[in-house]
Design an enzyme around this catalytic site. Structure first.
Site, PDB file in Angstrom:
ATOM      1  N   HIS A  81      92.903  46.653 -69.566  1.00  0.00           N
ATOM      2  CA  HIS A  81      92.909  47.068 -68.147  1.00  0.00           C
ATOM      3  C   HIS A  81      92.470  48.530 -68.001  1.00  0.00           C
ATOM      4  O   HIS A  81      92.982  49.261 -67.151  1.00  0.00           O
ATOM      5  CB  HIS A  81      94.299  46.874 -67.521  1.00  0.00           C
ATOM      6  CG  HIS A  81      94.745  45.450 -67.498  1.00  0.00           C
ATOM      7  ND1 HIS A  81      94.402  44.562 -66.507  1.00  0.00           N
ATOM      8  CD2 HIS A  81      95.513  44.748 -68.370  1.00  0.00           C
ATOM      9  CE1 HIS A  81      94.938  43.382 -66.758  1.00  0.00           C
ATOM     10  NE2 HIS A  81      95.609  43.468 -67.888  1.00  0.00           N
ATOM     11  N   ASN A 154      97.540  38.840 -62.797  1.00  0.00           N
ATOM     12  CA  ASN A 154      96.096  38.707 -62.990  1.00  0.00           C
ATOM     13  C   ASN A 154      95.490  37.909 -61.847  1.00  0.00           C
ATOM     14  O   ASN A 154      96.202  37.420 -60.964  1.00  0.00           O
ATOM     15  CB  ASN A 154      95.796  37.997 -64.318  1.00  0.00           C
ATOM     16  CG  ASN A 154      96.155  38.836 -65.530  1.00  0.00           C
ATOM     17  OD1 ASN A 154      96.090  40.054 -65.497  1.00  0.00           O
ATOM     18  ND2 ASN A 154      96.544  38.168 -66.607  1.00  0.00           N
ATOM     19  N   TYR A 368     105.020  47.019 -71.980  1.00  0.00           N
ATOM     20  CA  TYR A 368     104.438  47.843 -70.924  1.00  0.00           C
ATOM     21  C   TYR A 368     105.115  49.208 -70.843  1.00  0.00           C
ATOM     22  O   TYR A 368     104.447  50.246 -70.786  1.00  0.00           O
ATOM     23  CB  TYR A 368     104.527  47.121 -69.578  1.00  0.00           C
ATOM     24  CG  TYR A 368     103.420  46.131 -69.345  1.00  0.00           C
ATOM     25  CD1 TYR A 368     103.244  45.047 -70.222  1.00  0.00           C
ATOM     26  CD2 TYR A 368     102.558  46.238 -68.264  1.00  0.00           C
ATOM     27  CE1 TYR A 368     102.227  44.134 -70.012  1.00  0.00           C
ATOM     28  CE2 TYR A 368     101.547  45.315 -68.053  1.00  0.00           C
ATOM     29  CZ  TYR A 368     101.381  44.273 -68.931  1.00  0.00           C
ATOM     30  OH  TYR A 368     100.376  43.359 -68.722  1.00  0.00           O
TER      31      TYR A 368
END
Length: 509
Positions: A81, A154, A368
């Site tokens: 990303h 997504n 994350y």
């Protein structure tokens, strides 16, 4: 002389002393996979979970080492990303969701909750083209009165894998091959298709990303999906599973293969520019949020595992329920501060929304936040785009780039001298029951092909032709015919024999 030669031979045969190093690293085919400490790994495909369906355990040292090392592989660009665009706006719920969740931002139709959204490509670096075939990120940060809540999703409803322990392998296979760094933002190479041919759970995802959905024409006309399964909990402690869907007000529009690659050459920033220019012209960019709901008592009655990210929930059984609308109407003032430093994480939850035992979600919750601490520093939450509008009070101190000045001498709890106290939970807490052997197993409902076949059969003839053409366009770059054959036999033929024959003929196999 013989004595000297004998001594040299003995030394050469001796193992390295502790702390010594050998610059030459061999990963020869057939070598045993190990941890960084040299311990053999017996199962590299399944996380350590309570029972076969999870949740994942923090004591899974092999997974933690693997994902933690993976999170630190790039400085400072995002590993995935990397290239994206962002915009600010607001979210409004249509009706109170009291029956399903106690989350406050989902109760008052008159309340506008500020949001920030980042759209992105996945495989390519920051300088890659916007319209190449790829998955797109659709990450939304809600600045609620109870803290920040992130839906990190997504543009496609499913994913390549169902267990986060395989994510580093997937991304390594998707990225450029390590010996020559080619191709920089495409899956058209040996490693990707080799991995896919050995990972049948990816089959359903291929029918999405290699359709025209893999080349969206605009972020303003692109769907978004939470992909993972979450839990909504109301004030009575009653819980349901939910799946998130974002529907663009302008409808869905995609490019075909030829136009996507033509525009990639003419304007590599096409999607970023399109979003920016629309908002600058005063055009609102709108999406509706829908959810699918499933009673947790129903999960084991399905023909598929509802927590499997390679599967969709049938909409005729679990219809989409409208929740609210999101309007994006403001461009960032500074790209680096507000977009590049934006940090999303599925662990950013608010009361009334909790995690399921979804194995991908469980891994993302760690990965994350760990990535952001590495990439932006331990105080990344204080950066402008990441900062909560709700009051933040904790005993976390110091660390890189700490800008706050704390008063008082108490930085711990409990304390007889005062300090912070725990909040009182409103309503009845949700306390799921978990029991099982600590094990590494694949979930037992692992039909990898039926939903892929159903999706293919539901396509019209043009869509089928485009899918075949897009697969050929990618597979033609694979230089090893044996990998092409594996991909066709193990994956594509499982979707449809006719599709496999068409692709085989086009590739001259």
């Amino acid at each position: 002389m013989k004595t000297i030669l004998l001594f040299m031979l003995v030394v050469a045969m001796m193992p390295l002393a502790p702390g010594a190093s050998d610059d030459a690293v061999s990963n020869a085919s057939g070598s045993v996979l190990t941890t960084g400490q040299g311990h053999p790994i017996f199962d590299n495909n399944n996380s350590l979970t309570v029972g076969e369906r999870g949740p994942t355990l923090l004591q899974d040292i092999e997974f933690i080492e693997k994902i933690a090392n993976f999170d630190r592989e790039r400085i400072p660009e995002r590993v995935v990303h990397a290239k994206g665009a962002g915009a600010f706006g607001y979210f409004q719920v249509y009706e109170p969701m009291t029956n399903y969740t106690k989350a406050k931002f989902l109760q008052d139709p008159d309340q506008k909750t500020p949001v920030f959204v980042r759209f992105s490509t996945v495989a390519g670096g920051r300088g890659s083209a916007d319209t190449v075939r790829d998955v797109r990120g659709f990450a939304t940060k809600f600045y609620t009165e109870e803290g920040n809540y992130d839906i990190v999703g997504n543009d496609l409803p499913v994913f390549f894998i169902r267990d986060a322990i395989k994510f580093p392998d997937l991304v390594h296979a998707v990225k450029a091959e390590p010996h020559n760094n080619i191709p920089s933002s495409s899956t058209g190479h040996n490693n990707f298709w080799d991995f896919i041919s050995q990972t049948p759970e990816s089959t359903h995802m291929l029918t999405w990303v290699f359709s025209d959905r893999g080349t969206p024409a605009s972020y303003r006309m692109m769907e978004g999906f939470g992909v993972n399964t979450y839990v909504w909990v109301n004030s009575e402690g009653q819980a349901v599973y939910v799946k998130y869907h974002w529907k663009p007000a302008l409808g869905v529009k995609n490019f075909d293969h030829q136009n996507a690659y033509r525009i990639a050459g003419e304007d590599p920033d096409y999607l970023v520019r399109d979003l920016w220019d629309a908002i600058e012209r005063g055009e609102s960019v709108e999406y509706e949020l829908y959810v699918q709901m499933m009673n947790i008592s129903e999960e084991l009655n399905q023909t598929f595992d509802p927590l499997d990210d390679t599967k969709t929930w049938p909409e005729d059984q679990f219809p989409l329920m409208p929740v609210g609308k999101m309007v994006l109407d403001r461009n960032p003032d500074n790209f680096f501060t507000q977009v590049e430093q934006a940090a999303f994480c599925p662990a950013n939850l608010v009361p009334g929304i909790e995690l399921s035992a979804d194995k991908m979600l469980q891994g993302r919750v760690f990965s994350y936040a760990d990535t952001q601490r590495y990439r932006l520093g331990v105080n990344f939450k204080d950066l402008p785009t990441n900062r909560s509008l709700a009051t933040v009070a904790n005993n976390q101190r110091d660390g890189a780039m700490q800008t706050k000045i704390f008063n008082g001498s108490i930085n711990f709890a409990p304390s007889s001298q005062g300090g912070l106290i725990s909040a009182t939970e409103a309503g009845v807490p949700y306390e799921p029951y978990v029991q099982g052997n600590i094990t590494r197993e694949t979930i037992y409902k692992t039909d990898d092909f039926s939903q892929a076949r159903e999706r293919y059969l539901a396509m019209n003839e043009t869509e089928k032709e485009h899918l075949a053409g897009n697969l050929v366009a990618d597979l033609k770059w694979v230089t090893k015919p044996e990998i092409q054959r594996l991909a066709i036999d193990n994956i594509i033929a499982q979707i449809d024999e006719g599709l496999a024959a068409t692709i085989s003929e086009a590739l001259g196999l």
